[in-house]
Design an enzyme around this catalytic site. Structure first.
Site, PDB file in Angstrom:
ATOM      1  N   GLY A   1       0.488  -1.137   0.023  1.00 60.50           N
ATOM      2  CA  GLY A   1      -0.293  -0.335   0.314  1.00 60.50           C
ATOM      3  C   GLY A   1       0.631   1.089  -0.274  1.00 60.50           C
TER       4      GLY A   1
ATOM      5  N   GLU B   1       2.942  -7.863  -1.789  1.00 56.90           N
ATOM      6  CA  GLU B   1       1.205  -8.965  -1.442  1.00 56.90           C
ATOM      7  C   GLU B   1       1.117 -10.293  -1.219  1.00 56.90           C
ATOM      8  OE1 GLU B   1       1.759  -5.800  -2.288  1.00 56.90           O
ATOM      9  OE2 GLU B   1       0.703  -4.422  -0.944  1.00 56.90           O
TER      10      GLU B   1
END
Ligand code: CAA
Length: 698
Positions: free
Chosen positions: A102, A125
């Site tokens: 993020g 991720e």
């Protein structure tokens, strides 16, 4: 609530700073703070440009993983990104440290990125079983091109700032003060009057793949071939392909749906469990902040064999000078030559530069005689696995080692307490069990003896982390955590082939489960003579394995073991002679052969190990179930996306496992297969291992 986002006005540039230690994760308070600060800066006519930066050791390292699985709280990261994209003034991300997940997605929403030297940028991720869920799969391809983005997103590996600059992900590298450089850049952008272009509106890097996607598809197939059984990598490919096949907003919506589905799935749960278990393993009950690790500036390794050489390399790899000692010039020279060959090979393959290979080699000094360990702050003995020999060496260390040096033995089976008693300073003694090849394998079992001093233990754990290992504490028992469990699998694999399963069928089932190789291929790789020698010294037998060794079949090194190997090749080929040998052994032992299905193979490969792990936990040998999972993921190739043996057992359900173990205990006549006390108790209470938090464990 702590003030995790602050704003300051540098003349006409608003500098928004995130300060959310330790890694500036984008938790709810940060998102809320960002939305507020961006709105204020947008509304302020004095503000001509905005810089988003982070305090502390890194720019945001991602979403706050502890929030996963909890109800989402607005504003979301997507809301923050929308706010940035709607600001209408140049926004510059000033990135440093590990700009991940993020964090990179936030930076990609900005018009520009200025980076400090040493920054690493990536979308990891996939390692948590998910995909970038805040536009990363749509924006990164628009900046660096679909194929490069695909490789970065499917591997999850971060890229160094130099590459990010070349690829256009970073607009400027900041020499000197990052904030100053980012403010200057922002001011230039505002003054230039050039129209602002958002990443979402770019198409220049996508056009080629849209015209011909064959290279993309080929790269995707190659990447996925190495990720069998895993859902997230395939979803990453799909999402990145959407970047050049769908309009931006549709690609974004599809990414969101894929993200949600993965986040709620078992694989992501398992991978997140491993992420936190690895970090939890560092926390040792009773070792509070008052217990300081001892300073370690130099190290020594005793024994220049394969293990000792590999361990010495671990130190040199991170810049710690190490003395490698052996009893005579010849074995020492051989050991040093092997180390040199390993480094030269790595350099030839491009893993390190040849200057780096030279630098590491210079850090390793070979010496004959144990008196040469005198300067070392930590001494790791890695000689042959023989109690008398090890005790003799430790007794000698009393004379040679400096006071306060940590004295470690790299034993895989021997009693660390007994070794400690050979010295006058048992408090400094512990086990450091490396896995072969020691310079590659990440697991380090740190074996705490009864007399081991808390600060010696803390030192071994800290050194383990410094040399890039994943250290896990084990108590003293035969085989410690990992090999004690592995032994159960070995017994069962021998039984399975005597009862009718072919070695290649057992290996195939284990590989299909997700291990890199099965027990028989692994035995051939490690050398069957090793176990044979240990069995003989303990008066134990394994009918097939012993017969193979008696026939000179030691595995890959002799060209045959459970399998046949063509000269110079490592590909196992089933051998009809072995099939005959196994059938004859079954007949001799009066074992009736039958067809055995994959389900039984998997249950018998895994459940007896889980049962042994329950005993290990109950005896306090392992501090918590997560430690056992970390041992198996990092030391034995248990697929991380299945979370390790304890997490997997909870997933299957302990009552189910207890029932199957009872069945196999009857079927084989081996009472040790009956469910262990802890397993039975938890199963009866309808609980999982995760609920078992032994007294004092964090
Ligand atoms: N969320 C919450 N906590 C985190 C975190 C995160 N993203 N990243 C690290 N932490 C915590 C760790 O659990 C650890 O906590 P404890 O001290 O309580 O054990 C602490 O921060 C320090 O972490 P490390 O011990 O790992 O420190 P390090 O310096 O060795 O490594 C790091 C730092 C490289 C950032 C490493 O922590 C890491 O790889 N973190 C995960 C990065 C990641 O996967 N980011 C993507 C998140 S998912 C996402 O962003 C989804 C999305 O698309 C929106």
């Amino acid at each position: 609530m702590a003030n995790v986002v602050s704003s300051a006005l540098e003349r006409d540039v608003a500098v928004i700073t995130i300060d959310n230690p330790p890694v500036n994760a984008l938790g709810h308070a940060v998102r809320q703070g960002l939305v507020g600060a961006i709105a204020t800066a947008k509304a302020d006519a004095v503000v001509k440009a905005i810089v988003i930066a982070c305090a502390g050791r890194t720019f945001c390292a991602g979403a706050d993983i502890t929030e996963f699985g909890k109800p989402a709280k607005a504003p979301s990261l997507a809301d923050v990104i929308n706010a940035i994209e709607g600001v209408g003034k140049p926004v510059v991300a000033a990135v440093h440290g590990t700009t991940l997940g993020g964090g990179l997605e936030l930076a990609l929403a900005c018009h520009f990125r200025v980076a400090a030297p040493g920054t690493r940028l990536g979308l990891p991720e996939v390692k948590l079983g998910i995909l970038p869920g805040a536009g990363g799969t749509q924006r990164l391809p628009r900046v660096i091109g679909s194929e490069k983005a695909l490789a970065a997103i499917v591997s999850g590996e971060p890229m160094p700032v130099e590459q990010a600059l070349t690829d256009g992900l970073v607009d400027r590298s900041a020499e000197g003060d990052l904030a100053v450089a980012a403010i200057a850049f922002a001011r230039e952008a505002a003054a230039s009057g050039k129209p602002l272009r958002l990443v979402r509106d770019r198409d220049d890097r996508l056009a080629a793949t849209r015209g011909d996607r064959s290279a993309f598809d080929k790269a995707a197939a190659a990447l996925l071939a190495r990720k069998q059984g895993q859902q997230a990598p395939a979803a990453c490919v799909k999402a990145v392909a959407n970047a050049f096949t769908l309009p931006f907003d549709e690609g974004l919506a599809a990414e969101r749906a894929l993200f949600r589905a993965l986040l709620d799935g078992d694989q992501s749960r398992a991978l997140r469990h491993i992420f936190f278990a690895e970090r939890e393993a560092n926390k040792i009950p009773g070792l509070g902040p008052a217990v300081q690790a001892r300073d370690v500036v130099t190290a020594a390794v005793i024994g220049a064999g394969t293990m000792g050489g590999g361990i010495a390399m671990c130190f040199a790899n991170v810049g710690i000078p190490v003395t490698l000692v052996d009893t005579a010039a010849e074995p020492l020279a051989r050991g040093m030559a092997t180390i040199e060959k390993n480094y030269r090979n790595t350099a030839a393959r491009g893993g390190i530069t040849s200057a780096e290979a030279d630098r590491r080699l210079k850090l390793i000094t070979g010496k004959v005689g144990n008196e040469n360990v005198a300067k070392a702050d930590i001494i790791i003995e890695a000689v042959f696995e023989e109690m008398d020999l090890k005790r003799r060496i430790f007794a000698e260390l009393d004379a040679h080692a400096k006071p306060g040096a940590v004295l470690a033995t790299n034993t895989s089976t021997l009693d660390v307490d007994e070794i400690g008693r050979a010295t006058k300073r048992p408090g400094d003694v512990l086990g450091m069990h490396f896995f072969s090849p020691a310079n590659v394998m990440r697991l380090l079992e740190v074996v705490r003896g009864k007399a081991t001093a808390p600060d010696a233990l803390a030192t071994a754990m800290a050194v383990g982390r410094r040399i890039a290992k994943v250290p896990v504490v084990s108590g003293v028992c035969y085989g410690f955590i990992g090999n004690r469990m592995l032994h159960k699998r070995s017994v069962e694999s021998e039984r399975l082939i005597l009862e009718g399963a072919a070695p290649e069928a057992v290996d195939a089932a284990v590989v299909a489960f997700g291990f890199p190789m099965g027990p028989f291929a692994m035995g051939d790789l490690a050398g069957l003579d090793v176990g044979w020698r240990i069995r003989k010294s303990r008066g134990a037998t394994a009918a097939v394995a012993d017969a193979l060794c008696e026939a000179g079949r030691f595995g890959q090194k002799t060209g045959k073991g459970y399998y046949l190997y063509d000269a110079g090749l490592r590909t196992p080929k089933p051998d009809p002679e072995v099939a005959k040998l196994i059938e004859a052994t079954s007949a001799r032992l009066g074992i009736k052969r039958r067809a055995i299905g994959d389900q039984e193979i998997i249950e018998r490969m895994l459940y007896p190990m889980i049962n042994e792990a329950a005993r290990i936990l109950d005896e306090g040998i392992a501090l918590r179930p997560g430690d056992i999972d970390v041992v198996w993921v990092y030391g034995y190739g248990w697929p991380a996306w299945r979370g390790g043996p304890m997490h997997y057992a909870d997933h299957i359900g302990l009552p189910n496992i207890a029932e199957r173990l009872g069945h196999y205990a009857k079927q084989t006549g081996d009472a040790t297969l009956a469910p262990a006390a802890l397993l039975s108790r938890l199963a009866a209470e309808a609980k999982g291992f995760a609920s078992h938090n032994p007294k004092g464990a964090a």
